[in-house]
Design a protein around this motif. Structure first.
Motif, mmCIF file in Angstrom:
data_model
loop_
_atom_site.group_PDB
_atom_site.id
_atom_site.type_symbol
_atom_site.label_atom_id
_atom_site.label_comp_id
_atom_site.label_asym_id
_atom_site.label_seq_id
_atom_site.Cartn_x
_atom_site.Cartn_y
_atom_site.Cartn_z
ATOM 1 N N LEU A 139 -83.447 -2.740 -4.948
ATOM 2 C CA LEU A 139 -84.011 -3.794 -5.791
ATOM 3 C C LEU A 139 -85.015 -4.687 -5.072
ATOM 4 O O LEU A 139 -85.529 -5.644 -5.662
ATOM 5 N N LEU A 140 -85.299 -4.409 -3.807
ATOM 6 C CA LEU A 140 -86.158 -5.312 -3.040
ATOM 7 C C LEU A 140 -87.558 -5.482 -3.636
ATOM 8 O O LEU A 140 -88.046 -6.620 -3.749
ATOM 9 N N GLN B 60 -88.868 -10.814 3.390
ATOM 10 C CA GLN B 60 -88.103 -11.992 2.969
ATOM 11 C C GLN B 60 -87.009 -11.606 1.973
ATOM 12 O O GLN B 60 -85.887 -12.116 2.040
ATOM 13 N N ALA B 61 -87.337 -10.721 1.051
ATOM 14 C CA ALA B 61 -86.314 -10.233 0.121
ATOM 15 C C ALA B 61 -85.211 -9.508 0.881
ATOM 16 O O ALA B 61 -84.027 -9.594 0.519
ATOM 17 N N GLY B 62 -85.587 -8.798 1.949
ATOM 18 C CA GLY B 62 -84.590 -8.101 2.757
ATOM 19 C C GLY B 62 -83.596 -9.036 3.415
ATOM 20 O O GLY B 62 -82.457 -8.646 3.717
ATOM 21 N N THR C 114 -76.519 -7.510 9.302
ATOM 22 C CA THR C 114 -77.388 -8.687 9.391
ATOM 23 C C THR C 114 -78.583 -8.415 10.295
ATOM 24 O O THR C 114 -79.736 -8.668 9.933
ATOM 25 N N SER C 115 -78.296 -7.916 11.487
ATOM 26 C CA SER C 115 -79.361 -7.721 12.480
ATOM 27 C C SER C 115 -80.295 -6.580 12.116
ATOM 28 O O SER C 115 -81.508 -6.651 12.380
ATOM 29 N N GLY C 116 -79.756 -5.514 11.470
ATOM 30 C CA GLY C 116 -80.603 -4.383 11.104
ATOM 31 C C GLY C 116 -81.714 -4.755 10.129
ATOM 32 O O GLY C 116 -82.901 -4.541 10.423
ATOM 33 N N PRO C 117 -81.374 -5.325 8.945
ATOM 34 C CA PRO C 117 -82.432 -5.740 8.022
ATOM 35 C C PRO C 117 -83.375 -6.781 8.618
ATOM 36 O O PRO C 117 -84.577 -6.774 8.344
ATOM 37 N N GLY D 200 -85.710 -4.869 10.849
ATOM 38 C CA GLY D 200 -86.625 -4.112 10.005
ATOM 39 C C GLY D 200 -87.704 -4.998 9.403
ATOM 40 O O GLY D 200 -88.895 -4.639 9.385
ATOM 41 N N GLY D 201 -87.308 -6.183 8.912
ATOM 42 C CA GLY D 201 -88.280 -7.110 8.360
ATOM 43 C C GLY D 201 -89.262 -7.599 9.404
ATOM 44 O O GLY D 201 -90.458 -7.806 9.113
#
Length: 421
Positions: free
Chosen positions: A25-26, A39-41, A338-341, A344-345
């Motif tokens: 849904l991002l 930011q959505a991530g 938490t750290s992965g997204p 990625g962002g």
């Protein structure tokens, strides 16, 4: 198996769908809220942060509360969090709703696992937990793709409304079917349990779990824009490919759960290595539609193949802390989520492209492999962690190895959720 255990599984289906559905849904959320996709991530990270904080906090805070009442309160708060998300006028309100929902989710996991185990004989504990974890697996196979489908055709808010309805159904089930569960006569000694955090093998297990989970979710969190913007697939394909990831996860959980007990470090090394290879391949072949579809399935398989061993390792080295072992596992997985997204962002914001999230994820899993090697070396050198120390820390044999045996190497340990009260 009591019907109440299946009600808990239904509740977990709603919890798991909400936790993971934002992966599909991002793009529409970013467009509607006037924010970037990275930011959505962060909304994914917000949920994970709530789980990190909520798992140990609520596991301790609800020890002396009636369990049925606690479950009713937590699933109610979770459902209201979905309604708040569906109605959120701003990004900030949506962010806050995710944190509140995650806190309730973490608490429900901690208390729900204890209730499920309390309702069945000792020789059916693993089966009861399998029903609960099955709700999470079905959420990955059906709930997450359905959320993406609803987001594509009815708007992203419809997915939140759908989870809210599922939460209401679960609430009715909890109110009508969960029996009164008496509190245990002997309360856990938290001071003694906290002693496990002096063990370096416990911290290594936390690091391994966080890095292994974070590496996969660094790429998975941005899979939807990678599929559409890099591979050139139509957005209508996203729910199906997310479902394929879920099918891989279900297969991986089943296989990993069967072999992790006998070959724990073998599963850790082979599973994390496979995830590293698949992530690198995803980065290299991100523009190939056939490759990204196949790799989505393989990543689900490798990540969840490893999950039972990650859980088993934590219960092995933290055997002296029946209250905190499951909560620590949940927190470790969600540190990764938490750290992965976030990572990625960060690489997307650096204009490195969506495919770069797979390279960043592979770097995290490589670090996880190094941590596994250190843990294995310590184990072979005689430092196996808390199995021996647990007999000195815990009283009355409550934390002996046999307490974790029903869950240590089975599929129901998957997904980073608490599997002990």
């Amino acid at each position: 198996m009591p019907l109440a255990v299946y009600i808990l599984g239904l509740s977990v289906f709603a919890l798991g769908t909400s936790e993971f559905m934002l992966s599909g849904l991002l793009p529409p959320i970013a467009d509607d809220m006037n924010v970037s996709i990275p930011q959505a991530g962060l909304l994914i990270s917000a949920f994970a942060i709530g789980m990190v904080v909520g798992a140990p906090l609520l596991a301790v805070a609800t020890l002396r509360l009636p369990r049925r009442t606690t479950l009713i309160a937590l699933i109610s708060v979770f459902g209201l969090g979905q309604v708040a998300g569906a109605l959120a006028p701003t990004y900030e309100v949506l962010f806050a709703s995710r944190v509140v929902s995650a806190l309730a989710c973490a608490g429900f996991w901690a208390v729900g696992a204890a209730v499920a185990i309390a309702m069945v004989p000792v020789n059916q504990r693993a089966r009861a937990m399998a029903v609960m974890i099955g709700g999470l697996s079905i959420a990955n196979v059906l709930g997450v793709p359905m959320g993406a489908f609803l987001g594509e055709h009815l708007g992203w808010r419809s997915a939140f409304w759908a989870v809210g309805v599922a939460s209401a159904v679960a609430l009715v089930g909890v109110v009508t079917r969960i029996p009164y569960i008496p509190l245990p006569e002997k309360k856990p000694q938290l001071r003694q349990e906290l002693a496990i955090y002096r063990d370096r093998q416990v911290w290594l297990a936390i690091v391994i779990t966080a890095l292994a989970a974070g590496g996969v979710f660094c790429a998975f969190s941005y899979l939807a824009p990678l599929l559409t913007d890099v591979a050139g697939l139509d957005s209508g394909w996203v729910p199906w490919i997310l479902g394929l990831f879920g099918v891989g996860a279900l297969i991986g959980t089943t296989i990993g759960g069967r072999v992790a007990d006998a070959h724990l470090f073998g599963v850790l090394l082979s599973g994390i290595t496979a995830s590293t290879v698949f992530l690198a391949a995803l980065a290299l072949f991100a523009s190939s539609q056939v490759a990204v579809v196949a790799l989505a399935f393989l990543l689900g398989l490798s990540a969840f193949f490893t999950a039972p061993a990650l859980n088993a390792r934590m219960f092995n080295v933290a055997g002296a802390a029946p209250t905190l072992a499951g909560a620590t596992t949940t927190a470790a997985f969600n540190l990764g989520n938490t750290s992965g997204p976030w990572l990625g962002g960060t690489v997307i914001d650096a204009d490195l492209g969506f495919a770069s999230t797979a390279w960043a994820g592979a770097a995290m899993t490589l670090l996880a492999l190094a941590a596994v090697a250190v843990a294995l070396r310590l184990q072979r050198g005689g430092d196996g962690g808390g199995l021996v120390r647990s007999r000195l820390i815990a009283k009355g044999g409550a934390a002996r190895g046999e307490r974790t045996a029903p869950v240590a190497g089975t599929a129901e340990c998957a997904a980073g959720s608490p599997t002990q009260p």
